[in-house]
Motif scaffolding. Sequence first.
Motif, mmCIF file in Angstrom:
data_model
loop_
_atom_site.group_PDB
_atom_site.id
_atom_site.type_symbol
_atom_site.label_atom_id
_atom_site.label_comp_id
_atom_site.label_asym_id
_atom_site.label_seq_id
_atom_site.Cartn_x
_atom_site.Cartn_y
_atom_site.Cartn_z
ATOM 1 N N ARG A 129 40.973 -26.651 26.551
ATOM 2 C CA ARG A 129 40.891 -27.789 25.639
ATOM 3 C C ARG A 129 39.647 -27.677 24.749
ATOM 4 O O ARG A 129 39.678 -27.998 23.566
ATOM 5 C CB ARG A 129 40.783 -29.070 26.483
ATOM 6 C CG ARG A 129 41.557 -30.259 25.975
ATOM 7 C CD ARG A 129 41.892 -31.174 27.124
ATOM 8 N NE ARG A 129 40.729 -31.771 27.756
ATOM 9 C CZ ARG A 129 40.085 -32.845 27.313
ATOM 10 N NH1 ARG A 129 40.478 -33.430 26.192
ATOM 11 N NH2 ARG A 129 39.063 -33.339 27.967
ATOM 12 N N LEU A 130 38.558 -27.195 25.352
ATOM 13 C CA LEU A 130 37.284 -27.146 24.622
ATOM 14 C C LEU A 130 37.165 -25.913 23.741
ATOM 15 O O LEU A 130 36.622 -25.973 22.632
ATOM 16 C CB LEU A 130 36.112 -27.149 25.611
ATOM 17 C CG LEU A 130 35.897 -28.413 26.425
ATOM 18 C CD1 LEU A 130 34.821 -28.179 27.481
ATOM 19 C CD2 LEU A 130 35.480 -29.569 25.514
ATOM 20 N N LEU A 131 37.631 -24.785 24.260
ATOM 21 C CA LEU A 131 37.409 -23.512 23.583
ATOM 22 C C LEU A 131 38.761 -22.868 23.291
ATOM 23 O O LEU A 131 39.333 -22.171 24.144
ATOM 24 C CB LEU A 131 36.572 -22.574 24.482
ATOM 25 C CG LEU A 131 35.243 -23.130 25.000
ATOM 26 C CD1 LEU A 131 34.624 -22.178 26.018
ATOM 27 C CD2 LEU A 131 34.278 -23.366 23.840
ATOM 28 N N PRO A 132 39.301 -23.094 22.101
ATOM 29 C CA PRO A 132 40.662 -22.628 21.807
ATOM 30 C C PRO A 132 40.857 -21.136 22.067
ATOM 31 O O PRO A 132 41.944 -20.707 22.435
ATOM 32 C CB PRO A 132 40.829 -22.956 20.321
ATOM 33 C CG PRO A 132 39.828 -24.034 20.047
ATOM 34 C CD PRO A 132 38.697 -23.831 20.991
ATOM 35 N N ARG A 133 39.782 -20.353 21.917
ATOM 36 C CA ARG A 133 39.956 -18.908 22.097
ATOM 37 C C ARG A 133 40.259 -18.519 23.542
ATOM 38 O O ARG A 133 40.679 -17.395 23.808
ATOM 39 C CB ARG A 133 38.703 -18.164 21.634
ATOM 40 C CG ARG A 133 38.596 -18.097 20.126
ATOM 41 C CD ARG A 133 37.439 -17.216 19.725
ATOM 42 N NE ARG A 133 36.664 -17.843 18.676
ATOM 43 C CZ ARG A 133 35.428 -17.507 18.345
ATOM 44 N NH1 ARG A 133 34.803 -16.551 19.004
ATOM 45 N NH2 ARG A 133 34.800 -18.127 17.379
ATOM 46 N N THR A 134 40.070 -19.434 24.468
ATOM 47 C CA THR A 134 40.398 -19.097 25.868
ATOM 48 C C THR A 134 41.913 -19.084 26.087
ATOM 49 O O THR A 134 42.385 -18.545 27.082
ATOM 50 C CB THR A 134 39.813 -20.135 26.851
ATOM 51 O OG1 THR A 134 40.336 -21.413 26.511
ATOM 52 C CG2 THR A 134 38.299 -20.166 26.797
ATOM 53 N N ARG A 135 42.649 -19.694 25.142
ATOM 54 C CA ARG A 135 44.077 -19.916 25.412
ATOM 55 C C ARG A 135 44.855 -18.620 25.607
ATOM 56 O O ARG A 135 45.683 -18.528 26.478
ATOM 57 C CB ARG A 135 44.699 -20.791 24.326
ATOM 58 C CG ARG A 135 44.199 -22.229 24.502
ATOM 59 C CD ARG A 135 44.594 -23.178 23.410
ATOM 60 N NE ARG A 135 43.717 -24.353 23.432
ATOM 61 C CZ ARG A 135 43.483 -25.148 22.416
ATOM 62 N NH1 ARG A 135 44.074 -24.924 21.256
ATOM 63 N NH2 ARG A 135 42.662 -26.175 22.535
ATOM 64 N N GLY A 136 44.561 -17.613 24.827
ATOM 65 C CA GLY A 136 45.284 -16.349 25.038
ATOM 66 C C GLY A 136 44.498 -15.376 25.901
ATOM 67 O O GLY A 136 44.922 -14.237 26.101
#
Length: 481
Positions: free
Chosen positions: A387-394
């Motif tokens: 939620r906080l760090l979009p780059r963690t999503r992938g």
Amino acid sequence: MTQGNGTRDGGQPADVSALRPGGHAVVVGGGLAGVTTALALADAGVRVTLLEGRPRLGGLAFSFQRGDLTVDNGQHVYLRCCTAYRWFLDRIGGAALAPVQSRLDVPVLDPDRPEGRRLGRLRRDALPVPLHLGRSLATYPHLSLAERARVGRAALALKGLDLADPTLDTQDFGSWLTAHGQSARAIEALWDLVGVATLNAVAGDASLALAAMVFKTGLLSDPGAADIGWARVPLGELHDRLARRALDSAGVRTEVRTRVTSLCVNENGGWSVQVPGETLEADTVVLAVPQREAHDLLPDGALDAPENLLGIGTAPILNIHVIYDRKVLATPFLTALGTPVQWVFDRTEASGLKEGQYLALSQSTAQHEIDEPVAALRERYLPELERLLPRTRGAEVKDFFVTRERTATFAPAPGVGRLRPGARTKAPGLYLAGAWTATGWPATMESAVRSGVGAAAAALGALGRSRGLLPDFFEFFEEAA
Ligand SMILES: Cc1cc2nc3c(=O)[nH]c(=O)nc-3n(C[C@H](O)[C@H](O)[C@H](O)COP(=O)(O)OP(=O)(O)OC[C@H]3O[C@@H](n4cnc5c(N)ncnc54)[C@H](O)[C@@H]3O)c2cc1C
């Protein structure tokens, strides 16, 4: 007893310390308080033995190996106003390894604003106090205009508090903030943001005296006071390896894996310090151990109210360590609102990680999570990071682990001030040090170092010796000790 690395640097003879006047001092506990005490006494020419129960120095601020990774037990930061800890870093030759940011700059992310994610910044300008924070506060997006104005008024009221007023310690900071017009949102989005990280308590659980100390010194004394410093190397490099090197050079005999089991007055009126297999005789003893251990080692009559030490509570800090296969955080650290995530630090370089990024989440006031299984924490925190760090999503999570410090700090509750003893005891030649003693500071590296210098100053005074190289900013210890 395990003989520590007692080699003396600089070609000094191995028994040089035995030639020194001022008797023999034994310092018990190799945390920052004990290391400081030992260095300060040795610098003043006293023969010193430092005894530490664990296999390393550094106490509550240490590192360990996890495969190729060097992990800190918990993220540690300090502020530019921490003059004692900065002196300590200088003294061990570590200042360049734990620099202070050139100007306070804290990114504060709120992912849940109606208008979308919102990043605010707590920054300072090159203006005199309190104007140095004026622009940052005026544009802080996480508070309404009215809340920001009220924060300014409360800050001025805080600045007017007299830290020597004993009634401050009987009040809680939360009630004081509410009485000074602070909304629940202002407390969460501003006061607790700083307070939880520095005090390890929310405002409602914190002594007004300790909170006022932190905010007055950090934010309202000097424009640069709150600039943040942190180690760019593992903590063990500073608090163990460099500390050990400095102790060796100063002629201190350092013994690790050496737990003191008891302490008593010997027939000469000095002290016998018992460790497994050996008794050390000393003229001066400094107990630089946590309050409970100090209570158990103190001889009868050394303090008027030794039970006070058991009344000083403790508070936990949890660190959550996540290794991603790629870079997901662009700033060295970040703090966030409206999420269980408190402060996130990029530990990649310090840990020696070669690929990807290593984030450490520093979770203070962790009473409700400190014993939770890793799986439950993982389930809670990975989605929060997404939620906080979009780059963690992938990104792939290569490793996830936690470090738990159940007694990370003393609890800074109202009333704790009267339970904290000074450096002197009623037993001649016996002194106390530790972040929990009466330094006026919350449980920090700064408090630990201050307590160590205070204990050394008191011991040197009793030995009739000069304070050696002890710097001026410790003057107030002459009274406190
Ligand atoms: C996770 C975490 C995060 C933190 N974050 C920060 C931060 O960001 N900034 C900050 O300033 N502070 C922070 N702190 C607090 C800071 O680490 C401590 O206040 C400070 O290190 C305490 O130092 P000390 O020497 O007083 O005590 P300790 O570090 O507790 O040292 C006492 C030593 O005594 C030894 N000992 C105990 N009994 C005996 C015995 N009988 N014989 C011999 N040795 C004995 C122990 O092994 C220990 O090494 C944090 C603490 C933790 C745990």
